[in-house]
Design a protein around this motif. Structure first.
Motif, PDB file in Angstrom:
ATOM      1  N   SER A  29       0.830  -1.192   0.000  1.00 19.05           N
ATOM      2  CA  SER A  29       0.000   0.000   0.000  1.00 19.05           C
ATOM      3  C   SER A  29       0.868   1.246   0.000  1.00 19.05           C
ATOM      4  CB  SER A  29      -0.911   0.017   1.227  1.00 19.05           C
ATOM      5  OG  SER A  29      -0.216   0.526   2.326  1.00 19.05           O
ATOM      6  N   GLU A  30       0.203   2.418  -0.149  1.00 19.79           N
ATOM      7  CA  GLU A  30       0.924   3.690  -0.168  1.00 19.79           C
ATOM      8  C   GLU A  30       1.582   3.985   1.170  1.00 19.79           C
ATOM      9  OE1 GLU A  30      -1.634   7.226   0.012  1.00 19.79           O
ATOM     10  OE2 GLU A  30      -3.308   5.815  -0.023  1.00 19.79           O
ATOM     11  N   TYR A  31       1.182   3.279   2.250  1.00 18.57           N
ATOM     12  CA  TYR A  31       1.772   3.503   3.556  1.00 18.57           C
ATOM     13  C   TYR A  31       3.087   2.762   3.727  1.00 18.57           C
ATOM     14  CZ  TYR A  31      -2.633   5.479   5.154  1.00 18.57           C
ATOM     15  OH  TYR A  31      -3.732   6.264   5.333  1.00 18.57           O
ATOM     16  N   ALA A  32       3.451   1.901   2.783  1.00 11.44           N
ATOM     17  CA  ALA A  32       4.589   1.010   2.989  1.00 11.44           C
ATOM     18  C   ALA A  32       5.896   1.768   2.869  1.00 11.44           C
ATOM     19  CB  ALA A  32       4.548  -0.127   1.967  1.00 11.44           C
ATOM     20  N   GLU A  33       6.455   2.137   3.987  1.00 15.69           N
ATOM     21  CA  GLU A  33       7.746   2.810   4.055  1.00 15.69           C
ATOM     22  C   GLU A  33       8.565   2.138   5.145  1.00 15.69           C
ATOM     23  OE1 GLU A  33       8.796   5.245   2.185  1.00 15.69           O
ATOM     24  OE2 GLU A  33       6.935   5.659   1.096  1.00 15.69           O
ATOM     25  N   GLU A  34       9.855   2.052   4.937  1.00 17.68           N
ATOM     26  CA  GLU A  34      10.725   1.485   5.960  1.00 17.68           C
ATOM     27  C   GLU A  34      10.749   2.412   7.168  1.00 17.68           C
ATOM     28  OE1 GLU A  34      12.108  -1.383   5.907  1.00 17.68           O
ATOM     29  OE2 GLU A  34      11.344  -1.841   3.914  1.00 17.68           O
ATOM     30  N   SER A  35      10.736   1.826   8.371  1.00 15.24           N
ATOM     31  CA  SER A  35      10.641   2.633   9.579  1.00 15.24           C
ATOM     32  C   SER A  35      11.857   3.531   9.762  1.00 15.24           C
ATOM     33  CB  SER A  35      10.486   1.728  10.809  1.00 15.24           C
ATOM     34  OG  SER A  35      11.593   0.855  10.930  1.00 15.24           O
ATOM     35  N   ASP A  36      13.021   3.148   9.236  1.00 17.73           N
ATOM     36  CA  ASP A  36      14.192   3.991   9.442  1.00 17.73           C
ATOM     37  C   ASP A  36      14.103   5.270   8.625  1.00 17.73           C
ATOM     38  OD1 ASP A  36      16.596   2.192   7.301  1.00 17.73           O
ATOM     39  OD2 ASP A  36      14.519   2.825   6.987  1.00 17.73           O
ATOM     40  N   GLU A  37      13.236   5.312   7.598  1.00 13.67           N
ATOM     41  CA  GLU A  37      13.070   6.540   6.850  1.00 13.67           C
ATOM     42  C   GLU A  37      12.392   7.598   7.707  1.00 13.67           C
ATOM     43  OE1 GLU A  37      11.187   6.036   3.119  1.00 13.67           O
ATOM     44  OE2 GLU A  37      12.513   4.420   2.468  1.00 13.67           O
ATOM     45  N   PHE A  38      11.540   7.173   8.619  1.00 12.36           N
ATOM     46  CA  PHE A  38      10.903   8.129   9.511  1.00 12.36           C
ATOM     47  C   PHE A  38      11.927   8.828  10.389  1.00 12.36           C
ATOM     48  CE2 PHE A  38       9.496   8.966  13.819  1.00 12.36           C
ATOM     49  CZ  PHE A  38       8.502   9.897  13.587  1.00 12.36           C
ATOM     50  N   ASP A  39      12.932   8.088  10.829  1.00 12.63           N
ATOM     51  CA  ASP A  39      13.884   8.650  11.780  1.00 12.63           C
ATOM     52  C   ASP A  39      14.787   9.709  11.162  1.00 12.63           C
ATOM     53  OD1 ASP A  39      14.298   5.372  13.220  1.00 12.63           O
ATOM     54  OD2 ASP A  39      12.971   7.004  13.819  1.00 12.63           O
ATOM     55  N   THR A  40      15.012   9.659   9.866  1.00 13.04           N
ATOM     56  CA  THR A  40      15.951  10.568   9.227  1.00 13.04           C
ATOM     57  C   THR A  40      15.444  11.992   9.321  1.00 13.04           C
ATOM     58  OG1 THR A  40      16.577   8.842   7.687  1.00 13.04           O
ATOM     59  CG2 THR A  40      17.165  11.092   7.098  1.00 13.04           C
ATOM     60  N   GLY A  41      16.139  12.830  10.061  1.00 12.24           N
ATOM     61  CA  GLY A  41      15.787  14.236  10.178  1.00 12.24           C
ATOM     62  C   GLY A  41      14.629  14.516  11.104  1.00 12.24           C
ATOM     63  N   ALA A  42      14.005  13.494  11.668  1.00 13.83           N
ATOM     64  CA  ALA A  42      12.832  13.728  12.507  1.00 13.83           C
ATOM     65  C   ALA A  42      13.186  14.525  13.754  1.00 13.83           C
ATOM     66  CB  ALA A  42      12.194  12.401  12.895  1.00 13.83           C
ATOM     67  N   GLN A  43      14.392  14.293  14.286  1.00 12.49           N
ATOM     68  CA  GLN A  43      14.780  14.966  15.518  1.00 12.49           C
ATOM     69  C   GLN A  43      14.781  16.479  15.352  1.00 12.49           C
ATOM     70  OE1 GLN A  43      15.235  13.085  18.201  1.00 12.49           O
ATOM     71  NE2 GLN A  43      15.347  14.918  19.457  1.00 12.49           N
ATOM     72  N   ARG A  44      14.962  16.961  14.128  1.00 13.45           N
ATOM     73  CA  ARG A  44      15.007  18.404  13.907  1.00 13.45           C
ATOM     74  C   ARG A  44      13.650  19.053  14.127  1.00 13.45           C
ATOM     75  NH1 ARG A  44      17.924  16.558   9.384  1.00 13.45           N
ATOM     76  NH2 ARG A  44      16.142  16.945   8.024  1.00 13.45           N
ATOM     77  N   ARG A  45      12.573  18.255  14.164  1.00 16.04           N
ATOM     78  CA  ARG A  45      11.236  18.813  14.324  1.00 16.04           C
ATOM     79  C   ARG A  45      10.700  18.609  15.739  1.00 16.04           C
ATOM     80  NH1 ARG A  45      11.022  16.660   9.001  1.00 16.04           N
ATOM     81  NH2 ARG A  45      10.055  14.724   9.691  1.00 16.04           N
ATOM     82  N   VAL A  46      11.559  18.297  16.682  1.00 19.13           N
ATOM     83  CA  VAL A  46      11.162  18.067  18.069  1.00 19.13           C
ATOM     84  C   VAL A  46      11.483  19.296  18.909  1.00 19.13           C
ATOM     85  CG1 VAL A  46      11.595  16.651  20.114  1.00 19.13           C
ATOM     86  CG2 VAL A  46      11.436  15.583  17.865  1.00 19.13           C
ATOM     87  N   ASN A  47      10.593  19.589  19.857  1.00 18.41           N
ATOM     88  CA  ASN A  47      10.791  20.671  20.827  1.00 18.41           C
ATOM     89  C   ASN A  47      10.850  22.056  20.188  1.00 18.41           C
ATOM     90  OD1 ASN A  47      10.929  18.697  22.837  1.00 18.41           O
ATOM     91  ND2 ASN A  47      13.138  18.502  22.618  1.00 18.41           N
ATOM     92  N   LEU A  48      10.135  22.232  19.074  1.00 17.93           N
ATOM     93  CA  LEU A  48      10.060  23.533  18.430  1.00 17.93           C
ATOM     94  C   LEU A  48       8.904  24.336  19.031  1.00 17.93           C
ATOM     95  CD1 LEU A  48      10.507  22.498  14.685  1.00 17.93           C
ATOM     96  CD2 LEU A  48      12.240  23.423  16.230  1.00 17.93           C
ATOM     97  N   PRO A  49       8.959  25.666  18.934  1.00 14.28           N
ATOM     98  CA  PRO A  49       7.805  26.464  19.381  1.00 14.28           C
ATOM     99  C   PRO A  49       6.586  26.127  18.532  1.00 14.28           C
ATOM    100  CG  PRO A  49       9.764  27.833  19.039  1.00 14.28           C
ATOM    101  CD  PRO A  49      10.078  26.497  18.456  1.00 14.28           C
ATOM    102  N   PRO A  50       5.383  26.315  19.070  1.00 10.62           N
ATOM    103  CA  PRO A  50       4.180  26.061  18.268  1.00 10.62           C
ATOM    104  C   PRO A  50       4.174  26.887  16.993  1.00 10.62           C
ATOM    105  CG  PRO A  50       3.608  26.324  20.589  1.00 10.62           C
ATOM    106  CD  PRO A  50       5.054  26.687  20.454  1.00 10.62           C
ATOM    107  N   ALA A  51       3.801  26.259  15.877  1.00 13.11           N
ATOM    108  CA  ALA A  51       3.747  26.953  14.594  1.00 13.11           C
ATOM    109  C   ALA A  51       2.482  27.812  14.522  1.00 13.11           C
ATOM    110  CB  ALA A  51       3.752  25.931  13.459  1.00 13.11           C
ATOM    111  N   PRO A  52       2.467  28.812  13.642  1.00 11.95           N
ATOM    112  CA  PRO A  52       1.237  29.606  13.459  1.00 11.95           C
ATOM    113  C   PRO A  52       0.081  28.716  13.020  1.00 11.95           C
ATOM    114  CG  PRO A  52       3.129  30.653  12.394  1.00 11.95           C
ATOM    115  CD  PRO A  52       3.575  29.291  12.805  1.00 11.95           C
TER     116      PRO A  52
END
Length: 263
Positions: A29-52
């Motif tokens: 299905s269209e959801y089929a992605e390897e789990s390690d692809e999620f981890d790439t760069g994900a940390q950069r979007r953690v603990n950011l101020p709330p977006a508009p």
């Protein structure tokens, strides 16, 4: 009228109407992605101020006039009312902690949580949800969707014949001022995200009432029933109450769908 069912109140858990697919074809299905692809760069979007949030969801302080106009007042959130929808509430202990809007063959569960004043938690929550699902053998895809960053997941579920299938679910979230609103979209709205426009509009137009009292981050914002609501236990069907503002457009409530919990 409202349906009532038990619910774990964790910010990481997601419950919604089931859409189960045969496990044999899940990886295609269209959801089929390897789990390690999620981890790439994900940390950069953690603990950011709330977006508009130019299109919502809204803090109660941002809504001109009466926030209950065109919405169902559940105390901690005001949920937009649309023709043909069913509204179900979920409980943890004696507290109502979530509401699920069902529209035909799709649903969105809404749950609000306290959050830090200057720091969003959606990035961190996405990582935790993704980790929990992949540990179960599920598949996660993180995408930029109509509501911002979201997770599209295949959550493993047992099928009646003893084999294993997958439930397709979308986890969406928005950080607000001292609150976080999470949505879990299921049914056809998860299988075909392009068909979920009305559910996404309901999520966007939801109003959150955080309150001024002290709350620990991730504590659920407790909800309440409207004064003229009628609680219906699981498995009980009733006729629409004539004259109630929940009759007609809201529809009658039946047993809520089962919850897939992510730990």
């Amino acid at each position: 009228m409202f349906g009532r069912r038990k619910k774990n109140s964790s910010v990481k858990d997601g419950g919604a109407a089931e859409q189960v697919v045969d496990g044999a074809g899940a990886e295609e299905s269209e959801y089929a992605e390897e789990s390690d692809e999620f981890d790439t760069g994900a940390q950069r979007r953690v603990n950011l101020p709330p977006a508009p949030r130019p299109d919502g969801p809204w803090d109660v302080s941002e809504v001109p006039g009466d926030p209950a106009e065109g919405r169902v007042d559940l105390g901690g959130i005001f949920v937009p009312g649309v023709e043909g929808m069913e509204l179900r509430v979920e409980v943890a202990g004696d507290a109502i902690v979530a509401a699920t809007v069902v529209l035909r063959d799709s649903a969105v569960q809404l749950q609000a949580f306290a959050a830090p004043k200057k720091e969003g938690i959606w990035g961190e929550v996405r990582e935790e949800i993704a980790s929990g699902i992949t540990q179960q053998g599920g598949i996660i895809d993180e995408v930029q969707g109509p509501l911002g960053w979201e997770l599209r997941a295949q959550v493993p579920v047992p099928l009646p014949d003893g084999t294993r299938g997958a439930q397709l679910v979308r986890f969406v979230g928005v950080d607000g001022p001292r609150w976080f609103l999470r949505g879990v979209i299921s049914g056809q709205g998860a299988v075909q995200p392009e068909s979920a426009g009305l559910l996404e509009t309901i999520f966007r137009d939801t109003v959150v009432v955080r309150g001024e009292g002290p709350m620990a981050p991730r504590d659920p914002i407790v909800l309440k029933l409207p004064n003229d609501a009628q609680m219906v236990p699981d498995g009980v069907q009733t006729e629409d109450a004539e004259g109630s503002r929940f009759s007609g457009g809201m529809g009658q409530l039946e047993r809520g769908p089962e919850i897939t919990e992510v730990r």
